[in-house]
Design a protein around this motif. Structure first.
Motif, short mmCIF file in Angstrom:
data_model
loop_
_atom_site.label_atom_id
_atom_site.label_comp_id
_atom_site.label_asym_id
_atom_site.label_seq_id
_atom_site.Cartn_x
_atom_site.Cartn_y
_atom_site.Cartn_z
N ALA A 27 0.83 -1.21 0.00
CA ALA A 27 0.00 0.00 0.00
C ALA A 27 0.86 1.26 0.00
CB ALA A 27 -0.93 -0.01 1.20
N SER A 249 -4.01 5.00 2.96
CA SER A 249 -3.94 3.74 2.21
C SER A 249 -3.24 2.68 3.03
CB SER A 249 -3.30 3.96 0.84
OG SER A 249 -1.92 4.12 0.97
N ALA A 253 -4.98 -0.75 4.24
CA ALA A 253 -4.34 -2.03 3.93
C ALA A 253 -4.22 -2.87 5.20
CB ALA A 253 -2.96 -1.79 3.32
N SER A 286 -10.12 -5.79 0.76
CA SER A 286 -9.67 -4.47 0.29
C SER A 286 -10.52 -4.00 -0.88
CB SER A 286 -8.18 -4.48 -0.06
OG SER A 286 -7.92 -5.47 -1.02
#
Lengths: 440, 435
Positions: A27, A249, A253, A286
């Protein structure tokens, strides 16, 4: 130590950590790939892991992870270089260049796998493609506590490799954060500042290759693509600033890794199936986070956009009705009938009239609608804005008087108005005074 | 003849048994369909959507397998698996479309996310399949890597039908696809349903992908769509030629590849086909006369050499008005002035000597021949004419002229020279071309 904890440490901890490390590493770098519209380079690199590993194995005849790693990294770099060569010298569109390069490399890998004499060594293609973190166990020496040196030394080596991958990514981003930022948003500026944006691009590709290679054993080479892209894409929808984007992000993740691990152990019990791939579960989670972000992000989500569009439409409908009532009053019709208004305004009349009478801006009495005092003030401001815009468009912007109505019709809703320099609009209608100034 | 070569030859000539012949024929048609469809996909920049599409077929195939197994079927039934694959593949493309159109995400991120996440869902379902103990689970794996060895006639016929449908539709809609690819706005203004045509193209890509799954597998099927098309682009700029050529290259790779695979054991058709296509691509990239790397390089080098020769002639003519030998020291200065690398000078001198424009004089000096001097004077005159033209007609400052003329003097055509001479004659009094 309780048996449950012991079981968790032995069976679950290593896969969990492997998934977590892979997700976070990917990520971190994937956020820059997404930002630079290079997502599909991650796709190409990760497909080339398989041939890299096989060639490395054929040369070195060992399954030593370091050798595998070197082979995969070399293949990743080869992919980057080949794509660049095909794109530049063949003038092939970059998507097609990537597709051509990685599919050929992948085919070479599959063929070698079938043809090569790999002896008794189990080099399973599906293990490379899907990853099998479930096979990581932490067998601690009998009697040793989980934090003893002996126990820590018994942690699967794979975790160490992944930790190194994460460290590479962290160091790279920490050292070159500023350069990455400039090169991502304004490559020409970066180059003019004395460091090459192209060099930055290639350095990023190298680190992505390292991350892909260190992660594939935990999550599989193709699922790495999802780990690179999906959390970053979700974060892109949630935030606008680079720093918070990268951290979001990474956070998403990590969340996906935890939820994925949990669901891969909880789901089989729930549905009675044998087992569920942890790596697959992480990517599905995800993907789910991406869908949630796409729908419900407060700033860029589809629902938020839909809501604000509906609100704007309602506001414009309401304001159009108020202005229409004001103009009718000007021409002497203070209590126009619903039928007459519907002819002018259309089907939105009922909705607007309902909303406005709830806010006490209009009142309805047996089939006719009229402005209240408060509503008249609002309407006066709108019509004033409309006519001021018309005169602005004619006097200052030089449009002809018969072309300004439609533009003014949009501008009047902005809530700002040009300064008043005249008393009548280009069509000779009086510009009402500003009700906020008190005078009428 | 060895037995492998014999079997290979038999397969090539359709004498290797009915089953092999059907597989080879079906694969060849698949290659042709993929080549033609892929050409339009490439022109419309849809190449990597096809990649996402093929990866996204996995969850559908696995789900179809699970459902079939739950209903008591044997599971390994190609039509069932392909039906499931089609559903999830289309869902994947739809997801890309929605993400790219309705969020701020770019298409590349949408493709990457959908590809990975759908494949992940497929992996989850596969892990369920593999531990469920349902018979025939291995059939799913052939969809990932492809395998012609296990194909029966019925499956080949299905593949033949899918690929055939895609090929026929591509040919029928070639004109429409071409216009949409090159000038979408014009197609719209003609009233063509651009969205519908894109949808049809996508549907054809789906058909080709489905037909390719059992042969080359879902990871490599995109190669059939991309590589022959990209290879054909090197040979021609005309779609009318490029599309059939892409079909032919695809068919050739598939034909030879599947025959090879039938002949040699442990040689799955998928990778062989893709590698053959890759070889065709590499060859095209290097030697195709139109856009190949080597011909383009040769053309550029020859042009550079021509410029160097003309510059040299011009410089030699200007030195001493072209009379007598030009000593080596002056030649060194000229080389520095022109910014030549050390390779350019000997090659240019060699070319000039061979053309009879220059001859060697003692001590490394050079002397113009009569022919060389005439050419040099002509070039110098062109140079001056251009200077004149750029200053008087193109409003370029005199200090910038010299740089610009060196680029263009070589493309001057005679008619223009004549016009310039007239112009200069009509505007006397200014500094101009030498008479």
């Amino acid at each position: 130590m309780s048996p449950a904890l012991d079981q968790f440490l032995t069976l679950d901890l290593a896969p969990l950590l492997a998934g977590l490390l892979a997700s976070v590493t990917c990520a971190l770098l994937g956020s820059f790939l997404v930002l630079r519209r290079m997502s599909l380079m991650g796709d190409a690199i990760s497909h080339s892991v398989l041939p890299g590993i096989i060639v490395a194995f054929m040369i070195a005849k060992t399954r030593d992870p370091v050798v595998m790693l070197a082979g995969a990294a070399a293949a990743g770099l080869l992919t980057v270089v080949l794509v660049e060569l095909v794109r530049r010298f063949g003038r092939v569109e970059s998507g097609a260049a990537m597709g051509a390069v990685f599919s050929v490399l992948f085919a070479a890998g599959v063929l070698l796998l079938e043809r090569a004499d790999l002896g008794n060594v189990d080099l399973d293609a599906s293990c490379v493609l899907y990853g099998q973190p479930e096979t990581l166990f932490w067998i601690r020496p009998a009697g040793a506590g989980p934090l003893d040196a002996d126990s820590l030394a018994a942690l699967p080596r794979q975790l160490m490799i992944q930790a190194i991958g994460l460290a590479c990514a962290l160091v790279f981003i920490a050292l070159f954060y500023k350069e990455l930022r400039i090169a991502s948003f304004d490559p020409q500026h970066a180059t003019s500042q004395g460091f090459s944006a192209g060099l930055m691009h290639h350095a990023l590709m190298v680190v992505v290759a390292i991350a892909t290679v260190t992660s594939f054993e935990a999550v599989g080479s193709i699922l790495v693509i999802a780990m690179l892209i999906a959390p970053a894409a979700a974060a892109r929808l949630l935030t606008d600033r680079l720093g918070s984007y990268v951290w979001t992000s990474v956070g998403l993740a990590a969340l996906a890794a935890l939820l994925g691990h949990w669901s891969s152990s909880a789901l089989p019990r729930a549905i009675g199936a044998g087992s569920v791939s942890q790596a697959g579960a992480i990517t599905v989670v995800s993907g789910g986070l991406l869908v949630v972000a796409a729908l419900a992000s407060p700033s860029h989500g589809t629902l938020a956009k839909l809501l604000s569009r509906r609100k704007l439409r309602a506001k414009i409908e309401d304001e159009d009705l108020l202005a229409a009532l004001f103009r009718l009053e000007e021409s002497g019709d203070t209590h126009p009938s619903r039928a007459a208004l519907t002819a002018g305004i259309g089907a939105s009349l009922d909705r607007s009239a309902g909303r406005l009478s709830r806010r006490a801006l209009v009142q309805e009495s047996d089939g006719s609608i009229s402005l209240t005092d408060q509503g008249r003030r609002r309407a006066r401001r709108l019509v004033r804005s409309h006519r001021l815009w018309e005169s602005y468009l004619v006097d200052t912007a030089g449009l002809s008087p018969d072309h300004v109505h439609d533009t003014a019709e949009r501008l009047e809703h902005l809530g700002i108005e040009p300064s008043a320099r005249v008393d009548t609009d280009p069509h000779g209608k009086p510009i009402p005074t500003d009700p906020r100034n008190g005078a009428d | 003849m060895s037995s492998v070569a014999q079997t290979f030859f038999d397969a090539l000539t359709f004498r290797g048994g009915f089953n092999t012949s059907v597989v080879v024929a079906g694969t060849t048609l698949l290659g042709a369909a993929a080549g033609v469809t892929g050409m339009f996909a490439l022109l419309r920049k849809r190449s990597l959507i096809a990649d996402a599409l093929s990866h996204a077929t996995l969850p559908g195939a696995a789900a179809a397998f699970l459902i079939a197994a739950a209903l008591g079927s044997t599971g390994r039934s190609l039509p069932v698996l392909l039906a499931g694959a089609a559903v999830s593949g289309v869902l994947g493309v739809l997801a890309i479309h929605l993400l790219a159109r309705h969020t701020r995400l770019r298409e590349d991120a949408a493709i990457g996310a959908v590809l990975g996440v759908f494949f992940g869902a497929g992996v989850v379902l596969l892990s369920v399949v593999q531990t469920s103990g349902a018979p025939g689970a291995a059939g799913l794996n052939t969809l990932i890597f492809g395998s012609t060895a296990t194909m029966n006639v019925g499956e080949s016929a299905l593949m033949l039908a899918l690929a055939g449908a895609a090929a026929v539709a591509s040919v029928l809609l070639a004109k429409e696809f071409t216009l949409v690819a090159f000038n979408e706005g014009f197609a719209r203004s003609l009233g063509w349903p651009v969205g519908l045509l894109d949808l049809i193209l996508m549907a054809l890509i789906v058909l080709v992908t489905l037909a390719g799954l059992p042969v080359v597998g879902l990871i490599m099927v995109v190669a059939l769509l991309i590589i022959p098309a990209a290879a054909a682009r090197f040979w021609t700029d005309r779609v009318r030629v490029a599309a059939p050529l892409a079909g032919a290259l695809g068919a050739l790779s598939c034909f030879v590849g599947s025959a090879l695979s039938a002949a040699a054991t442990d040689t799955p058709a998928g990778p062989v086909i893709v590698l053959l296509a890759g070889a065709v691509f590499t060859l095209s990239l290097l030697v195709a006369p139109r856009r190949g790397v080597i011909p383009v390089f040769v053309r550029a080098a020859r042009l550079k050499l021509r410029f160097a020769c003309e510059h040299a002639l011009e410089d030699l003519t200007e030195h001493n008005d072209g009379a007598g030998p030009v000593p080596a020291s002056v030649l060194d200065q000229l080389a520095v002035h022109r910014g030549w690398s050390r390779w350019v000078r000997p090659i240019a001198v060699f070319a000039l000597v061979r053309a009879g424009a220059v001859r060697h004089a003692p001590n490394g000096a050079l002397e113009l021949t009569e022919r060389g001097r005439r050419r040099g004077e002509r070039i110098a005159r062109n140079h001056a004419l251009w200077s004149r033209y750029l200053i008087t007609h193109a409003d370029i400052a005199p200090s910038h002229v010299d740089w610009a003329v060196d680029q263009v003097e070589h493309v001057l055509d005679p008619a223009l020279i004549e016009r310039l001479e007239t112009d200069i004659a009509a505007a006397p009094g200014r500094e101009g071309a030498p008479a």
